[in-house]
Design an enzyme around this catalytic site. Structure first.
Site, PDB file in Angstrom:
ATOM      1  N   ARG A  39       0.824  -1.218   0.000  1.00 28.07           N
ATOM      2  CA  ARG A  39       0.000   0.000   0.000  1.00 28.07           C
ATOM      3  C   ARG A  39       0.857   1.267   0.000  1.00 28.07           C
ATOM      4  O   ARG A  39       1.869   1.341   0.685  1.00 28.07           O
ATOM      5  CB  ARG A  39      -0.904  -0.002   1.237  1.00 28.07           C
ATOM      6  CG  ARG A  39      -1.721   1.272   1.374  1.00 28.07           C
ATOM      7  CD  ARG A  39      -2.857   1.096   2.325  1.00 28.07           C
ATOM      8  NE  ARG A  39      -2.434   1.009   3.718  1.00 28.07           N
ATOM      9  CZ  ARG A  39      -3.312   0.974   4.735  1.00 28.07           C
ATOM     10  NH1 ARG A  39      -4.606   0.982   4.510  1.00 28.07           N
ATOM     11  NH2 ARG A  39      -2.875   0.894   5.969  1.00 28.07           N
TER      12      ARG A  39
ATOM     13  N   ARG B  68       3.174   3.759   4.820  1.00 27.42           N
ATOM     14  CA  ARG B  68       2.983   3.896   6.262  1.00 27.42           C
ATOM     15  C   ARG B  68       3.977   3.010   7.009  1.00 27.42           C
ATOM     16  O   ARG B  68       4.241   1.887   6.590  1.00 27.42           O
ATOM     17  CB  ARG B  68       1.542   3.497   6.635  1.00 27.42           C
ATOM     18  CG  ARG B  68       0.587   4.660   6.565  1.00 27.42           C
ATOM     19  CD  ARG B  68      -0.845   4.239   6.742  1.00 27.42           C
ATOM     20  NE  ARG B  68      -1.101   3.390   7.908  1.00 27.42           N
ATOM     21  CZ  ARG B  68      -2.323   3.046   8.312  1.00 27.42           C
ATOM     22  NH1 ARG B  68      -3.392   3.473   7.644  1.00 27.42           N
ATOM     23  NH2 ARG B  68      -2.499   2.270   9.360  1.00 27.42           N
TER      24      ARG B  68
ATOM     25  N   ARG C 289      -1.347  -6.285  14.005  1.00 28.27           N
ATOM     26  CA  ARG C 289      -2.622  -5.577  13.817  1.00 28.27           C
ATOM     27  C   ARG C 289      -3.754  -6.574  13.553  1.00 28.27           C
ATOM     28  O   ARG C 289      -4.882  -6.388  14.009  1.00 28.27           O
ATOM     29  CB  ARG C 289      -2.497  -4.576  12.656  1.00 28.27           C
ATOM     30  CG  ARG C 289      -1.663  -3.353  13.033  1.00 28.27           C
ATOM     31  CD  ARG C 289      -1.096  -2.633  11.834  1.00 28.27           C
ATOM     32  NE  ARG C 289      -2.095  -1.996  11.007  1.00 28.27           N
ATOM     33  CZ  ARG C 289      -1.870  -1.575   9.760  1.00 28.27           C
ATOM     34  NH1 ARG C 289      -0.674  -1.731   9.209  1.00 28.27           N
ATOM     35  NH2 ARG C 289      -2.825  -0.998   9.077  1.00 28.27           N
TER      36      ARG C 289
HETATM   37  P1  AMP Z   1      -5.748   2.887  10.854  1.00 29.69           P
HETATM   38  O1  AMP Z   1      -5.273   4.082  10.097  1.00 29.69           O
HETATM   39  O2  AMP Z   1      -7.225   2.887  11.083  1.00 29.69           O
HETATM   40  O3  AMP Z   1      -5.234   1.595  10.272  1.00 29.69           O
HETATM   41  O4  AMP Z   1      -5.104   3.000  12.301  1.00 29.69           O
HETATM   42  C1  AMP Z   1      -3.692   2.966  12.494  1.00 29.69           C
HETATM   43  C2  AMP Z   1      -3.360   2.683  13.951  1.00 29.69           C
HETATM   44  O5  AMP Z   1      -3.887   3.751  14.774  1.00 29.69           O
HETATM   45  C3  AMP Z   1      -3.981   1.427  14.524  1.00 29.69           C
HETATM   46  O6  AMP Z   1      -3.224   0.267  14.233  1.00 29.69           O
HETATM   47  C4  AMP Z   1      -3.986   1.760  16.017  1.00 29.69           C
HETATM   48  O7  AMP Z   1      -2.705   1.624  16.574  1.00 29.69           O
HETATM   49  C5  AMP Z   1      -4.342   3.238  16.011  1.00 29.69           C
HETATM   50  N1  AMP Z   1      -5.815   3.418  16.061  1.00 29.69           N
HETATM   51  C6  AMP Z   1      -6.627   3.884  15.084  1.00 29.69           C
HETATM   52  N2  AMP Z   1      -7.910   3.893  15.481  1.00 29.69           N
HETATM   53  C7  AMP Z   1      -7.920   3.420  16.754  1.00 29.69           C
HETATM   54  C8  AMP Z   1      -8.937   3.154  17.704  1.00 29.69           C
HETATM   55  N3  AMP Z   1     -10.236   3.351  17.429  1.00 29.69           N
HETATM   56  N4  AMP Z   1      -8.551   2.673  18.913  1.00 29.69           N
HETATM   57  C9  AMP Z   1      -7.264   2.477  19.222  1.00 29.69           C
HETATM   58  N5  AMP Z   1      -6.258   2.670  18.361  1.00 29.69           N
HETATM   59  C10 AMP Z   1      -6.567   3.136  17.137  1.00 29.69           C
END
Ligand code: AMP
Length: 210
Positions: free
Chosen positions: A122, A153, A164
């Site tokens: 990605r 990222r 994850r």
């Molecule tokens: P994402 O961009 O949604 O893949 O989020 C990237 C990272 O941000 C995740 O792997 C978590 O470490 C953190 N994160 C995002 N949203 C949340 C959430 N609702 N609760 C806790 N950590 C979050």
């Protein structure tokens, strides 16, 4: 209309969120984007969030819920919003229940076998957040939507993606039953193109708006 986008990492939540936001004029609230912005600006929340994000773990509920509460209280959310990547735990969902009326939870289903390849390949636009896969970029390094620079990222590497996925199974997947019980869940399989997935999503949203 208040919507939640649920799904494993790499399911295509962000891509669908951009399309829904463009199509229905809903503000796109991504907790991941908010954390990344804080990390870029080296705020106290950013410093804290980075220590969890880099390991593929969740940022503590208390911090995350506070950010969302403040964000959905803003003027642009008066007529609805779309949450992408929140809630991710039952505790977050319960906190959200106290401050919001959710109309629909779109659960984007993806084969776990596809996720590693999707995420490690990605590339994301640093300006608008649009996602691409290297295999379809033909060497392009800028976003075809806004011209922004594409980057990889830091958490899109095999070890962190594995964490994850484990965190998703343990902490986020239970939300499927939680929202099914409330009669809010809409399942959509992300197995072909983002456009095909969006067709199914927009048909559901149109029916809801009628
Ligand atoms: P994402 O961009 O949604 O893949 O989020 C990237 C990272 O941000 C995740 O792997 C978590 O470490 C953190 N994160 C995002 N949203 C949340 C959430 N609702 N609760 C806790 N950590 C979050």
């Amino acid at each position: 209309m208040n919507i939640i986008l649920l799904g494993a990492p790499g399911a295509g939540k962000g891509t669908q969120a951009t399309k829904i936001s463009d199509g229905y004029g809903l503000p796109h609230i991504s907790t991941g984007d908010i954390f990344r912005e804080n990390i870029k600006n080296q705020t106290p929340i950013g410093v804290l969030a980075k220590s969890f994000i880099d390991k593929g773990q969740l940022v503590p509920d208390e911090v995350t819920c506070k950010i969302v509460e403040e964000r959905i209280a803003r003027e642009d959310c008066k007529n609805g919003y779309m949450l992408d990547g929140f809630p991710r735990t039952i505790a977050q969902a319960e906190a959200l229940d106290k401050i919001a009326n959710i109309d629909l939870v779109i659960n984007i289903q993806v084969d776990f076998g596809d996720v590693m390849e999707r995420l490690c390949g990605r590339r994301v636009c640093k300006d608008c957040g649009e996602s691409y896969h290297v295999s379809r970029l033909n060497g392009a390094t800028t976003c075809s939507r806004c011209g922004g620079e594409l980057y990889q990222r830091k958490d899109d590497n095999p070890e962190t993606v594995q964490s994850r996925l484990e965190v998703y199974s343990a902490q986020t997947e239970p939300l499927i039953a939680y929202y099914t019980k409330k009669g809010l869940l809409f399942n959509v399989v992300s197995d072909s193109t983002p456009e095909a997935t969006y067709e199914k999503v927009s048909a559901k949203l149109d029916a809801l708006l009628k």
